[in-house]
Motif scaffolding. Structure first.
Motif, PDB file in Angstrom:
ATOM      1  N   ALA A   1       1.182  -0.998   0.267  1.00 34.61           N
ATOM      2  CA  ALA A   1      -0.079  -0.362  -0.513  1.00 34.61           C
ATOM      3  C   ALA A   1       1.009   1.283   0.225  1.00 34.61           C
ATOM      4  N   MET A   2       2.530   1.528   0.909  1.00 40.22           N
ATOM      5  CA  MET A   2       3.080   2.552   1.103  1.00 40.22           C
ATOM      6  C   MET A   2       3.404   2.668  -0.556  1.00 40.22           C
ATOM      7  N   VAL A   3       3.684   1.936  -1.068  1.00 41.63           N
ATOM      8  CA  VAL A   3       4.626   1.408  -2.668  1.00 41.63           C
ATOM      9  C   VAL A   3       3.352   2.065  -3.726  1.00 41.63           C
ATOM     10  N   VAL A   4       1.985   1.833  -3.787  1.00 44.37           N
ATOM     11  CA  VAL A   4       1.611   2.031  -4.752  1.00 44.37           C
ATOM     12  C   VAL A   4       0.903   2.822  -4.364  1.00 44.37           C
ATOM     13  N   ARG A   5       0.741   3.389  -3.078  1.00 46.92           N
ATOM     14  CA  ARG A   5       0.387   5.148  -2.632  1.00 46.92           C
ATOM     15  C   ARG A   5       1.006   6.006  -3.251  1.00 46.92           C
ATOM     16  N   GLU A   6       2.557   6.623  -3.137  1.00 49.14           N
ATOM     17  CA  GLU A   6       3.133   6.547  -3.465  1.00 49.14           C
ATOM     18  C   GLU A   6       3.339   6.961  -4.952  1.00 49.14           C
ATOM     19  N   ALA A   7       3.129   5.931  -5.860  1.00 44.39           N
ATOM     20  CA  ALA A   7       3.561   5.576  -7.231  1.00 44.39           C
ATOM     21  C   ALA A   7       2.869   6.288  -7.902  1.00 44.39           C
ATOM     22  N   PHE A   8       1.429   6.360  -7.544  1.00 48.82           N
ATOM     23  CA  PHE A   8       0.133   6.352  -7.987  1.00 48.82           C
ATOM     24  C   PHE A   8      -1.078   7.354  -7.542  1.00 48.82           C
ATOM     25  N   PRO A   9      -0.936   7.990  -7.427  1.00 45.61           N
ATOM     26  CA  PRO A   9      -1.546   9.621  -7.439  1.00 45.61           C
ATOM     27  C   PRO A   9      -3.028   9.542  -7.193  1.00 45.61           C
ATOM     28  N   GLY A  10      -3.839   9.678  -5.905  1.00 40.59           N
ATOM     29  CA  GLY A  10      -4.988  10.008  -6.021  1.00 40.59           C
ATOM     30  C   GLY A  10      -5.992   8.626  -6.216  1.00 40.59           C
ATOM     31  N   GLN A  11      -6.775   9.087  -6.928  1.00 39.15           N
ATOM     32  CA  GLN A  11      -7.936   7.503  -7.448  1.00 39.15           C
ATOM     33  C   GLN A  11      -7.477   7.191  -8.123  1.00 39.15           C
ATOM     34  N   GLU A  12      -6.536   6.625  -9.017  1.00 41.97           N
ATOM     35  CA  GLU A  12      -5.633   5.175  -9.642  1.00 41.97           C
ATOM     36  C   GLU A  12      -5.227   4.516  -8.226  1.00 41.97           C
ATOM     37  N   ALA A  13      -4.503   4.813  -7.493  1.00 41.40           N
ATOM     38  CA  ALA A  13      -4.271   3.800  -6.169  1.00 41.40           C
ATOM     39  C   ALA A  13      -5.504   2.855  -5.943  1.00 41.40           C
ATOM     40  N   ASP A  14      -6.395   3.763  -5.843  1.00 37.71           N
ATOM     41  CA  ASP A  14      -7.417   2.326  -5.749  1.00 37.71           C
ATOM     42  C   ASP A  14      -8.221   1.328  -6.442  1.00 37.71           C
ATOM     43  N   ILE A  15      -7.399   1.507  -7.466  1.00 38.70           N
ATOM     44  CA  ILE A  15      -7.586   0.953  -8.653  1.00 38.70           C
ATOM     45  C   ILE A  15      -6.599  -0.158  -8.821  1.00 38.70           C
ATOM     46  N   VAL A  16      -5.067   0.063  -8.459  1.00 34.09           N
ATOM     47  CA  VAL A  16      -3.992  -0.511  -8.551  1.00 34.09           C
ATOM     48  C   VAL A  16      -3.756  -1.410  -7.469  1.00 34.09           C
ATOM     49  N   LEU A  17      -4.498  -0.891  -6.049  1.00 30.46           N
ATOM     50  CA  LEU A  17      -4.496  -1.643  -5.038  1.00 30.46           C
ATOM     51  C   LEU A  17      -4.011  -2.812  -4.679  1.00 30.46           C
ATOM     52  N   PRO A  18      -5.562  -3.275  -4.824  1.00 27.49           N
ATOM     53  CA  PRO A  18      -6.557  -4.509  -4.322  1.00 27.49           C
ATOM     54  C   PRO A  18      -5.299  -5.418  -5.382  1.00 27.49           C
ATOM     55  N   PRO A  19      -5.140  -5.331  -6.730  1.00 28.48           N
ATOM     56  CA  PRO A  19      -4.579  -6.352  -7.891  1.00 28.48           C
ATOM     57  C   PRO A  19      -2.972  -6.559  -7.127  1.00 28.48           C
ATOM     58  N   ALA A  20      -2.453  -5.343  -6.710  1.00 26.04           N
ATOM     59  CA  ALA A  20      -1.018  -5.633  -6.704  1.00 26.04           C
ATOM     60  C   ALA A  20      -0.893  -6.242  -5.097  1.00 26.04           C
ATOM     61  N   VAL A  21      -1.563  -6.108  -4.098  1.00 25.12           N
ATOM     62  CA  VAL A  21      -1.467  -6.612  -2.894  1.00 25.12           C
ATOM     63  C   VAL A  21      -1.914  -8.287  -3.412  1.00 25.12           C
ATOM     64  N   ALA A  22      -2.492  -8.325  -4.033  1.00 24.12           N
ATOM     65  CA  ALA A  22      -3.337  -9.404  -4.633  1.00 24.12           C
ATOM     66  C   ALA A  22      -1.997 -10.207  -5.402  1.00 24.12           C
ATOM     67  N   GLY A  23      -1.432  -9.799  -5.608  1.00 20.82           N
ATOM     68  CA  GLY A  23      -0.337 -10.435  -6.634  1.00 20.82           C
ATOM     69  C   GLY A  23       0.910 -11.081  -5.535  1.00 20.82           C
ATOM     70  N   VAL A  24       1.167  -9.480  -4.771  1.00 19.21           N
ATOM     71  CA  VAL A  24       2.434  -9.860  -4.168  1.00 19.21           C
ATOM     72  C   VAL A  24       2.010 -11.273  -2.539  1.00 19.21           C
ATOM     73  N   LEU A  25       0.389 -11.348  -2.068  1.00 21.89           N
ATOM     74  CA  LEU A  25       0.077 -11.754  -1.159  1.00 21.89           C
ATOM     75  C   LEU A  25       0.388 -13.302  -1.844  1.00 21.89           C
ATOM     76  N   PHE A  26      -0.146 -13.642  -3.019  1.00 23.45           N
ATOM     77  CA  PHE A  26      -0.459 -14.805  -4.097  1.00 23.45           C
ATOM     78  C   PHE A  26       1.297 -15.457  -3.919  1.00 23.45           C
ATOM     79  N   LEU A  27       2.407 -14.503  -4.221  1.00 22.50           N
ATOM     80  CA  LEU A  27       3.566 -15.133  -4.128  1.00 22.50           C
ATOM     81  C   LEU A  27       3.919 -15.371  -2.283  1.00 22.50           C
ATOM     82  N   TYR A  28       3.152 -14.555  -1.757  1.00 26.19           N
ATOM     83  CA  TYR A  28       4.307 -14.954  -0.240  1.00 26.19           C
ATOM     84  C   TYR A  28       3.582 -16.054   0.179  1.00 26.19           C
TER      85      TYR A  28
END
Length: 149
Positions: free
Chosen positions: A25-52
């Motif tokens: 969340a910290m990386v995504v919020r820094e890389a994607f300002p505003g509402q874009e972060a709300d769209i990018v965050l769930p798939p990003a968390v899901a991808g990292v969580l999947f690998l983890y």
């Protein structure tokens, strides 16, 4: 094998979500300002969580959160889940998270989570849907019994 308590499973999920979710969340919020972060965050968390999840369950049968809670994932016929079963379990768990930004799919993902938790209370094995789909159980980790300690 003694089945894990629902509270232990919840504790493990909270720890794993913090370990994975906060940094992503910290990386995504820094890389994607505003509402874009709300769209990018769930798939990003899901991808990292999947690998983890996939890597740790395949190697050790437990994640950092599960270690903390004193539980592990095993095949119903005993033993670690293995690479393929861990892969399937990680997909079944993290997949719905990635779907959250898509309107109707987000609703279906939410319904999946309600059914996922409810499934633990149906039957005697305390299996969530992702456990039932791949044939795993979550059990209390046996304590090390070294002589003299």
């Amino acid at each position: 094998m003694e089945l894990a308590e629902p509270g232990q499973r919840l504790l493990a999920r909270i720890v794993d979500t913090l370990v994975v979710g906060l940094p992503v969340a910290m990386v995504v919020r820094e890389a994607f300002p505003g509402q874009e972060a709300d769209i990018v965050l769930p798939p990003a968390v899901a991808g990292v969580l999947f690998l983890y999840e996939w890597l740790q369950l395949a190697l050790w049968g437990r994640t950092i959160g599960k270690r903390f809670a004193g539980i592990e994932v095993v095949r119903m016929d005993s033993g670690k889940p293995g690479v393929w079963r861990a892969f399937q379990r990680a997909v079944a768990y993290s997949g719905p998270i990635a779907l959250r930004p898509v309107a109707i799919l987000g609703v279906l993902a939410g319904l999946f989570w309600v059914a996922n938790v409810a499934a633990m209370y149906e039957g005697g094995q305390r299996q969530a849907l992702h456990d039932r789909l791949v044939g795993t159980l979550v059990v209390k980790r046996a304590r090390n019994t070294r002589s003299g300690r």
